[in-house]
Write a protein that holds these residues in place. Structure first.
Motif, PDB file in Angstrom:
ATOM      1  N   ILE A 293      86.509   6.717  27.515  1.00 26.61           N
ATOM      2  CA  ILE A 293      86.182   5.579  28.370  1.00 26.61           C
ATOM      3  C   ILE A 293      87.307   4.546  28.287  1.00 26.61           C
ATOM      4  N   SER A 294      87.824   4.343  27.080  1.00 24.17           N
ATOM      5  CA  SER A 294      88.931   3.395  26.903  1.00 24.17           C
ATOM      6  C   SER A 294      90.153   3.842  27.717  1.00 24.17           C
ATOM      7  N   ASP A 295      90.462   5.142  27.667  1.00 25.61           N
ATOM      8  CA  ASP A 295      91.604   5.661  28.427  1.00 25.61           C
ATOM      9  C   ASP A 295      91.417   5.440  29.926  1.00 25.61           C
ATOM     10  N   VAL A 296      90.207   5.731  30.389  1.00 22.52           N
ATOM     11  CA  VAL A 296      89.939   5.593  31.827  1.00 22.52           C
ATOM     12  C   VAL A 296      90.075   4.126  32.248  1.00 22.52           C
ATOM     13  N   ARG A 297      89.551   3.249  31.413  1.00 17.38           N
ATOM     14  CA  ARG A 297      89.657   1.829  31.726  1.00 17.38           C
ATOM     15  C   ARG A 297      91.131   1.389  31.785  1.00 17.38           C
ATOM     16  N   GLY A 303      96.409   0.982  37.388  1.00 16.31           N
ATOM     17  CA  GLY A 303      96.461   1.382  38.796  1.00 16.31           C
ATOM     18  C   GLY A 303      96.535   2.881  39.022  1.00 16.31           C
ATOM     19  N   TYR A 304      96.389   3.678  37.962  1.00 24.85           N
ATOM     20  CA  TYR A 304      96.377   5.131  38.156  1.00 24.85           C
ATOM     21  C   TYR A 304      95.087   5.553  38.864  1.00 24.85           C
ATOM     22  N   ILE A 305      94.013   4.946  38.411  1.00 24.32           N
ATOM     23  CA  ILE A 305      92.716   5.286  39.000  1.00 24.32           C
ATOM     24  C   ILE A 305      92.285   4.103  39.847  1.00 24.32           C
TER      25      ILE A 305
END
Lengths: 358, 183
Positions: A293-297, A303-305
């Motif tokens: 979750i930390s990585d996704v955030r 701006g990757y996701i």
């Protein structure tokens, strides 16, 4: 009593307002410890005294509520189911200590969950205000409004020399604990946290990981708060903390910039791998979930996701804890059942945000 | 025996916890023990909290005082008249029992506060609006009385008379406010 709305959603509505520096500072919290004059402190008071204190507070909310505060809901802890108590703890609305002392405790919650006043915890009152992003001054202002409102009809235990008297000598004086929750993946990845933590400690501030122990903070989330409550004014405490936090923000930003410059593709890879795990896993433990979750955030911040909202971190961090999972399941779960449930919930949430924003 | 936490697995760990003199029997399985953080205790360590640390600090204090030629031999037995907490209990729990404890243990308080609050012993922050009004007045009165003494010592009687009048008017206001509070 309408407990339902407080335990239904993982996301408190104050969280959806995106406060300043929200890419790094998740929330600001102010807590004021207050005691009533002539009453024994909760560590040694009788049940009668406990009831009397709750009654006094009840009377105060029935009497008058200023528009700045809005409606407050009184919940008596011993009337709440164990699982629901756990959910309130996971949302940081009440403390584990208040749950342990259930029989005598209560809390006041505001509609948007920005305000939570714990009654008969370690002190008679723990006035707590939470806001999104870095807004310590604003949060303190709100806490002061609440404090003054209560003081209008209730005498506090106050001493000219020592200030607000508290059960624990670590809180005496202002009774103020100001803290911010920071997401610092850049500083962790560049291994700077081990140098920063002792430096912060030297300034009379405390750093701790909120999930996990010591400097090995799970999910790269750290809480930074003041240690000293005596001999410093409220304004100074909040200003000092704010200025340290601003420096940490600057360092985190430059760490992120450096990471993007030097290992852009590795970083993007890491983000998308974690995203892949979260959107496809069928069984996931807390530790792995928190890391991903930390990585996704971080991926969202960089701006990757693009199609997921920033508040997903706050929401999933709370949603994936065992109390919540069991609340959603409608009963107790064994630990491997929780891991399955957790994976399903995360998939569902990610899917939902993707489709709703596209 | 089934684990008292999950009510599913057999309880493989049995132990007795004594917290603040309260004894609790715990019978749980390894999985739940790990989740609840009980393993640290099973492993022989201690659940560590700010209170342990604090109690440690307070203890040092009483040790030092005791070795100091037993200057205050009765400190440990001293009890708060309001909540009956003894100094020993305060040290053990790291918590005061009531507001009165601050007065009762005032003699022991400064070194403790200094240690916890980086050398600070006095509050300089917020004063409660309503009850603070009289505190502020009282402080003004006592400050002026000091000034009055100085004037009298230096035989500046005109100035002293001025200050005395000020003190009187403040005292009247103070009495009015105090009386108002009791109504």
């Amino acid at each position: 009593m309408s407990l339902e709305k407080f335990v239904e959603n993982a996301l408190s509505s104050w969280m959806s307002a995106e406060g300043p520096e929200i890419d790094i500072v998740l929330s600001s919290r102010i807590r004021l410890a207050r005691n009533f004059k002539d009453f024994t402190f909760p560590t040694s008071f009788s049940n009668e005294e406990a009831k009397e204190i709750i009654e006094l507070v009840k009377k105060r909310i029935e009497e008058e509520v200023t528009p700045e505060i809005g409606k407050l809901e009184l919940l008596e802890i011993d009337q709440i189911q164990p699982l629901e108590k756990r959910v309130l703890v996971e949302k940081h609305l009440i403390s584990p200590h208040l749950v342990d002392e259930s029989a005598k405790g209560a809390c006041l919650l505001s509609e948007n969950e920005e305000i939570s006043i714990m009654i008969n915890e370690e002190d008679h009152l723990r006035i707590q205000c939470l806001m999104s992003g870095l807004q310590l001054k604003e949060t303190l202002k709100l806490a002061n409004v609440l404090d003054d409102w209560i003081e209008e009809s209730i005498d506090y235990a106050y001493d000219e020399e020592r200030g607000y008297l508290t059960s624990c000598p670590t809180n005496v004086g202002t009774g103020l604990r100001a803290s911010v929750m920071m997401h610092l993946p850049g500083l962790v990845l560049t291994q700077q946290m081990n140098q920063i933590i002792p430096a912060i400690n030297q300034l009379g501030l405390v750093v701790r990981g909120i999930y996990g122990e010591g400097s090995q903070a799970l999910g790269n989330i750290f809480q930074i708060s003041n240690q000293i409550t005596l001999g410093k004014s409220e304004r100074d405490i909040v200003e000092d903390l704010t200025s340290v936090v601003q420096q940490i923000i600057a360092q985190e930003r430059s760490a992120r910039d450096a990471l993007v410059k030097t290992s852009h593709i590795q970083l993007e890879d890491r983000v998308y791998r974690s995203y892949g795990i979260l959107s496809n896993a069928r069984v996931i433990e807390t530790k792995e979930a928190t890391t991903c979750i930390s990585d996704v955030r971080l991926g969202i911040d960089l701006g990757y996701i693009k199609n997921i909202s920033k508040s997903i971190l706050n929401e999933l961090m709370i949603l994936t804890q065992s109390g919540f999972l069991q609340k959603y399941a409608g009963g107790p779960l064994r630990s491997h059942e929780r891991d399955i449930r957790r994976a399903a919930l995360i998939r569902e949430r990610l899917n939902f945000t993707e489709t709703s924003s596209s | 025996m089934i684990c008292q936490e999950c009510h599913q697995r057999p309880a493989t760990l049995h132990f007795t916890k004594i917290i603040n003199g309260k004894k609790t029997e715990v019978m749980i399985c390894e999985k739940c023990a790990q989740e609840k953080g009980e393993m640290a205790m099973v492993a022989g360590g201690h659940g560590f909290s700010i209170n342990n640390l604090l109690a440690g600090l307070l203890n040092i204090e009483s040790n030092i005082q005791q070795t100091k030629a037993n200057a205050f031999p009765k400190t440990e037995e001293k009890r708060c008249p309001h909540c009956h907490r003894s100094y020993k209990e305060f040290v053990h729990l790291g918590k005061f029992g009531c507001a009165e404890c601050y007065k009762t243990f005032n003699d022991q308080l400064n070194p403790i506060l200094k240690r916890v609050h980086s050398g600070n012993i006095a509050h300089i922050g917020k004063i409660p609006k309503r009850i603070g009004g009289t505190i502020y007045l009282r402080k003004q009165i006592s400050d002026l009385k000091e000034v009055l003494k100085i004037h009298i010592n230096q035989e500046e009687f005109e100035k002293a008379a001025e200050v005395r009048d000020k003190v009187r008017s403040l005292e009247k206001r103070y009495e009015a406010q105090e009386g108002g509070d009791e109504l």
